[in-house]
Design a protein around this motif. Structure first.
Motif, PDB file in Angstrom:
ATOM      1  N   LEU A  11       0.843  -1.192   0.000  1.00 38.00           N
ATOM      2  CA  LEU A  11       0.000   0.000   0.000  1.00 38.00           C
ATOM      3  C   LEU A  11       0.877   1.241   0.000  1.00 38.00           C
ATOM      4  CD1 LEU A  11      -2.751   1.453   0.339  1.00 38.00           C
ATOM      5  CD2 LEU A  11      -2.469   1.139   2.810  1.00 38.00           C
ATOM      6  N   VAL A  12       0.664   2.125  -0.973  1.00 38.68           N
ATOM      7  CA  VAL A  12       1.421   3.376  -1.060  1.00 38.68           C
ATOM      8  C   VAL A  12       0.484   4.520  -1.407  1.00 38.68           C
ATOM      9  CG1 VAL A  12       3.564   2.242  -1.756  1.00 38.68           C
ATOM     10  CG2 VAL A  12       1.963   3.045  -3.501  1.00 38.68           C
ATOM     11  N   GLN A  13       0.922   5.742  -1.123  1.00 36.97           N
ATOM     12  CA  GLN A  13       0.167   6.924  -1.497  1.00 36.97           C
ATOM     13  C   GLN A  13       0.470   7.310  -2.938  1.00 36.97           C
ATOM     14  OE1 GLN A  13       1.269   9.845   1.508  1.00 36.97           O
ATOM     15  NE2 GLN A  13      -0.575   9.367   2.680  1.00 36.97           N
ATOM     16  N   ALA A  14      -0.450   8.022  -3.559  1.00 34.94           N
ATOM     17  CA  ALA A  14      -0.236   8.502  -4.919  1.00 34.94           C
ATOM     18  C   ALA A  14       1.073   9.283  -5.001  1.00 34.94           C
ATOM     19  CB  ALA A  14      -1.403   9.371  -5.360  1.00 34.94           C
ATOM     20  N   PRO A  88      -3.750   6.174  -8.365  1.00 33.13           N
ATOM     21  CA  PRO A  88      -4.794   5.270  -7.868  1.00 33.13           C
ATOM     22  C   PRO A  88      -5.254   4.261  -8.924  1.00 33.13           C
ATOM     23  CG  PRO A  88      -5.216   7.470  -7.078  1.00 33.13           C
ATOM     24  CD  PRO A  88      -4.060   7.580  -8.044  1.00 33.13           C
ATOM     25  N   GLU A  89      -5.262   4.638 -10.188  1.00 32.66           N
ATOM     26  CA  GLU A  89      -5.682   3.730 -11.247  1.00 32.66           C
ATOM     27  C   GLU A  89      -4.694   2.597 -11.501  1.00 32.66           C
ATOM     28  OE1 GLU A  89      -4.864   7.764 -13.398  1.00 32.66           O
ATOM     29  OE2 GLU A  89      -5.499   7.094 -11.412  1.00 32.66           O
ATOM     30  N   VAL A 122      -2.853   1.799  -4.392  1.00 32.09           N
ATOM     31  CA  VAL A 122      -2.393   3.185  -4.373  1.00 32.09           C
ATOM     32  C   VAL A 122      -3.535   4.065  -3.881  1.00 32.09           C
ATOM     33  CG1 VAL A 122      -1.358   5.062  -5.690  1.00 32.09           C
ATOM     34  CG2 VAL A 122      -0.898   2.684  -6.334  1.00 32.09           C
ATOM     35  N   SER A 123      -3.333   4.747  -2.769  1.00 34.28           N
ATOM     36  CA  SER A 123      -4.350   5.612  -2.197  1.00 34.28           C
ATOM     37  C   SER A 123      -4.211   7.030  -2.723  1.00 34.28           C
ATOM     38  CB  SER A 123      -4.264   5.618  -0.672  1.00 34.28           C
ATOM     39  OG  SER A 123      -3.012   6.126  -0.233  1.00 34.28           O
ATOM     40  N   SER A 124      -5.318   7.760  -2.780  1.00 40.53           N
ATOM     41  CA  SER A 124      -5.319   9.127  -3.277  1.00 40.53           C
ATOM     42  C   SER A 124      -5.039  10.119  -2.166  1.00 40.53           C
ATOM     43  CB  SER A 124      -6.659   9.453  -3.935  1.00 40.53           C
ATOM     44  OG  SER A 124      -7.727   9.289  -3.010  1.00 40.53           O
TER      45      SER A 124
END
Length: 124
Positions: A11-14, A88-89, A122-124
């Motif tokens: 899990l990572v941020q944009a 995120p996509e 990928v989180s926004s």
């Protein structure tokens, strides 16, 4: 028997980065084109990137160009996918694949070995 094993998802941020790895048996790795595919929930599996057996020729899906880099280390029987500037996509399960064909053919999904997948979120 599992022939390809992926790792490195998470899990990572944009805007962040991840490096995926795929370790194969020596018999498979030394004679095959290697590629990466992904499948998001409710969508068809799609091609991401591929690399030929020498590592000298690469092919990328349009959305991956300029952000992702595929490479291989023949001494370690391992192919990598470096993913930068994640969006995120890009969220999907990523699969490693191996096939006896060229880059254009594996892009169409023609492979004889597949890994079990690694989740990238990928989180926004």
């Amino acid at each position: 028997q599992v022939q390809l094993v992926e790792s490195g998802g998470g899990l990572v941020q944009a805007g962040g980065s991840l490096r995926l790895s795929c370790r194969a048996s020596r018999r498979i790795f030394n004679t095959r084109t290697m590629g990466w595919f992904r499948q998001a929930p409710g969508k068809e599996r799609e091609f991401v990137a591929a690399i030929n057996w020498t590592g000298g020729t690469l092919y990328y899906e349009d959305s991956a160009k300029g952000r992702f880099t595929i490479s291989r280390d023949n001494a370690k029987n391992t192919v990598y996918l470096q993913m930068n500037t994640l969006k995120p996509e890009d969220t999907a399960v990523y699969y490693c694949a191996a096939g006896p064909y060229g880059l254009e053919t594996i892009r169409l999904g023609h492979a004889d070995y597949w890994g079990q997948g690694t989740q990238v979120t990928v989180s926004s």
